[in-house]
Design an enzyme around this catalytic site. Structure first.
Site, mmCIF file in Angstrom:
data_model
loop_
_atom_site.group_PDB
_atom_site.id
_atom_site.type_symbol
_atom_site.label_atom_id
_atom_site.label_comp_id
_atom_site.label_asym_id
_atom_site.label_seq_id
_atom_site.Cartn_x
_atom_site.Cartn_y
_atom_site.Cartn_z
ATOM 1 N N ARG A 54 0.803 -1.185 0.098
ATOM 2 C CA ARG A 54 0.198 -0.053 -0.014
ATOM 3 C C ARG A 54 0.788 1.222 0.161
ATOM 4 O O ARG A 54 0.491 2.185 -0.688
ATOM 5 C CB ARG A 54 -0.872 0.136 1.491
ATOM 6 C CG ARG A 54 -2.206 -0.521 1.094
ATOM 7 C CD ARG A 54 -2.751 -1.119 2.288
ATOM 8 N NE ARG A 54 -1.693 -2.198 2.882
ATOM 9 C CZ ARG A 54 -1.939 -3.459 2.365
ATOM 10 N NH1 ARG A 54 -2.898 -3.821 1.585
ATOM 11 N NH2 ARG A 54 -1.239 -4.315 2.745
ATOM 12 N N THR A 55 1.820 1.312 0.775
ATOM 13 C CA THR A 55 2.503 2.368 1.119
ATOM 14 C C THR A 55 3.321 2.827 -0.182
ATOM 15 O O THR A 55 3.051 3.824 -0.669
ATOM 16 C CB THR A 55 3.537 2.559 2.266
ATOM 17 O OG1 THR A 55 3.009 2.224 3.335
ATOM 18 C CG2 THR A 55 4.304 3.793 2.436
ATOM 19 N N LYS A 111 25.635 -3.722 -2.064
ATOM 20 C CA LYS A 111 27.151 -3.514 -2.465
ATOM 21 C C LYS A 111 27.968 -2.981 -1.417
ATOM 22 O O LYS A 111 29.065 -2.467 -1.289
ATOM 23 C CB LYS A 111 27.174 -2.600 -3.676
ATOM 24 C CG LYS A 111 26.987 -3.242 -4.998
ATOM 25 C CD LYS A 111 27.409 -2.443 -6.150
ATOM 26 C CE LYS A 111 26.705 -2.898 -7.530
ATOM 27 N NZ LYS A 111 26.665 -1.746 -8.593
ATOM 28 N N ARG A 127 11.573 3.966 2.662
ATOM 29 C CA ARG A 127 11.240 2.875 3.833
ATOM 30 C C ARG A 127 12.578 1.986 4.168
ATOM 31 O O ARG A 127 13.187 1.670 3.116
ATOM 32 C CB ARG A 127 10.207 1.990 3.505
ATOM 33 C CG ARG A 127 10.155 0.945 4.507
ATOM 34 C CD ARG A 127 8.859 -0.058 4.027
ATOM 35 N NE ARG A 127 7.431 0.748 4.467
ATOM 36 C CZ ARG A 127 6.245 0.089 4.540
ATOM 37 N NH1 ARG A 127 6.080 -1.145 4.102
ATOM 38 N NH2 ARG A 127 5.181 0.741 4.787
ATOM 39 N N HIS A 165 5.826 5.862 11.291
ATOM 40 C CA HIS A 165 5.259 5.755 10.020
ATOM 41 C C HIS A 165 4.309 6.922 9.901
ATOM 42 O O HIS A 165 2.943 6.705 9.661
ATOM 43 C CB HIS A 165 4.514 4.312 9.957
ATOM 44 C CG HIS A 165 4.214 3.761 8.238
ATOM 45 N ND1 HIS A 165 4.227 4.725 7.457
ATOM 46 C CD2 HIS A 165 3.643 2.664 8.153
ATOM 47 C CE1 HIS A 165 3.824 3.930 6.406
ATOM 48 N NE2 HIS A 165 3.519 2.716 6.581
HETATM 49 C C1 NCD Z 1 2.155 -1.198 8.085
HETATM 50 C C2 NCD Z 1 3.673 -0.930 8.215
HETATM 51 O O1 NCD Z 1 4.321 -1.239 7.172
HETATM 52 O O2 NCD Z 1 4.123 -0.633 9.338
HETATM 53 N N1 NCD Z 1 1.653 -1.169 6.729
HETATM 54 C C3 NCD Z 1 1.465 -0.419 5.991
HETATM 55 O O3 NCD Z 1 2.255 0.365 5.747
HETATM 56 N N2 NCD Z 1 0.155 0.106 5.842
HETATM 57 C C4 NCD Z 1 1.554 -2.045 9.105
HETATM 58 C C5 NCD Z 1 2.077 -3.485 9.073
HETATM 59 O O4 NCD Z 1 3.050 -4.019 8.089
HETATM 60 O O5 NCD Z 1 1.613 -4.379 10.004
#
Ligand code: NCD
Length: 304
Positions: free
Chosen positions: A51-52, A80, A101, A129
């Site tokens: 999703r993100t 590397k 991320r 997050h």
């Molecule tokens: C979350 C995350 O990555 O922290 N997912 C997300 O971004 N929607 C929650 C999760 O992974 O449980």
């Protein structure tokens, strides 16, 4: 230049502005479809995501911009041995904004120090997050019309769940907000959040391991997945993974206007029967995520 590393990088007024903008975009997407023409978003994902990353990419495309990036660290020069600082410095030459991320807590902050374009933390280890929190706030706003006077139950892995940490930081700034923290004792909220947020600002909170006994008090129930990838051993994960499974019978005493949220992915925490309940908001939440990210990109790129 502004970054989004922690949700507290945005004040309450800026969050409200983003929500209002996301709402406008949602109602009239065509009016925004050329706003980022000629701009590029780089998505640097050193950890899995659906999703993100895809909502960020969809957001940029729907603003008329383009996207470059990688979705696995082993397809980048991190494999590397390149440092985050060097990677981000170089990608700043290729893109106008970066969403990143990383499994290491603090990596996006380190990236921001060497970047010459805005950096967005798209999740750093078990820490924060903030863009999920914007998604959660936009969803709560759409469901409840605001944030004051809400009782919020956060359930599941409160220790490693970064979405929970950022959501508490954000909601703690509104009036008369009360938290009910529901988890096994092994997965309770980190001490730093208790001391630096909840206790420091005198916010009412309760810790319990029993979801059903607090159900009737909740306006929002925020379910989370037990974060397998953060455990030191698999046996602990297996023992704790099904601590909470929300089934229709557990909602018997819940308010009629409860909103059930989950950042997703869901593993086993919410039975699929709940999907048909009008109180289930988690798929709407995933949809809202694209619009609030569009608003965020416009803000950080300072597009009118
Ligand atoms: C979350 C995350 O990555 O922290 N997912 C997300 O971004 N929607 C929650 C999760 O992974 O449980």
């Amino acid at each position: 230049m502004k970054n989004l590393i922690s949700i507290t990088d945005l004040d309450v007024k800026e969050i409200e502005e983003l929500i209002i903008l996301a709402d406008k975009i949602m109602k009239n997407p065509v009016a925004y479809s050329q706003k980022c023409q000629g701009k590029k978003l780089a998505t640097l994902f050193f950890e899995p995501s659906t999703r993100t990353r895809l909502s960020f990419e969809a957001a940029m495309y729907e603003l008329g911009g383009n996207v470059i990036g990688f979705s696995e660290s082993n397809s980048s020069s991190a494999a590397k041995g390149e440092s985050v600082a060097d990677t981000v410095k170089v990608i700043s030459y290729y893109a106008d904004i970066i969403a990143m991320r990383h499994p290491k807590e603090g990596a996006p902050l380190v990236g921001a120090m060497s970047a010459s374009v805005p950096i967005i933390n798209a999740g750093d280890g078990g820490h924060n997050h903030p863009t999920q929190t914007l998604t959660d706030l936009f969803t709560i706003y759409r469901e409840k019309g605001g944030f004051d006077n809400l009782t919020i139950g956060l359930c599941g892995d409160l220790k490693f769940g970064r979405t929970v940490h950022s959501l508490i930081l954000a909601l703690a700034r509104y009036k008369n907000v009360k938290f009910i923290l529901i988890s096994p004792w092994e997965l309770t909220i980190p001490d730093y959040i208790k001391h630096e947020v909840l206790k420091k600002y005198n916010i009412e909170y309760v810790e319990t391991s029993d979801l059903v006994s607090v159900m009737n008090a909740l306006d929002i129930l925020y379910m989370t997945r037990v974060q397998r990838e953060r455990f030191f051993n698999e046996a602990d994960y297996i023992r704790l993974k099904d601590s909470y499974v929300l089934t229709p019978n557990k909602l018997e005493n819940a308010k009629k206007d409860l909103s059930i949220l989950h950042p997703l992915p869901r593993v086993n925490e919410i039975s699929v029967e709940i999907d048909r309940d009008s109180r289930a908001c988690y798929f709407k939440q995933a949809q809202n995520g694209k619009y609030i990210r569009m608003a965020l990109i416009l803000k950080l790129l300072e597009v009118e």
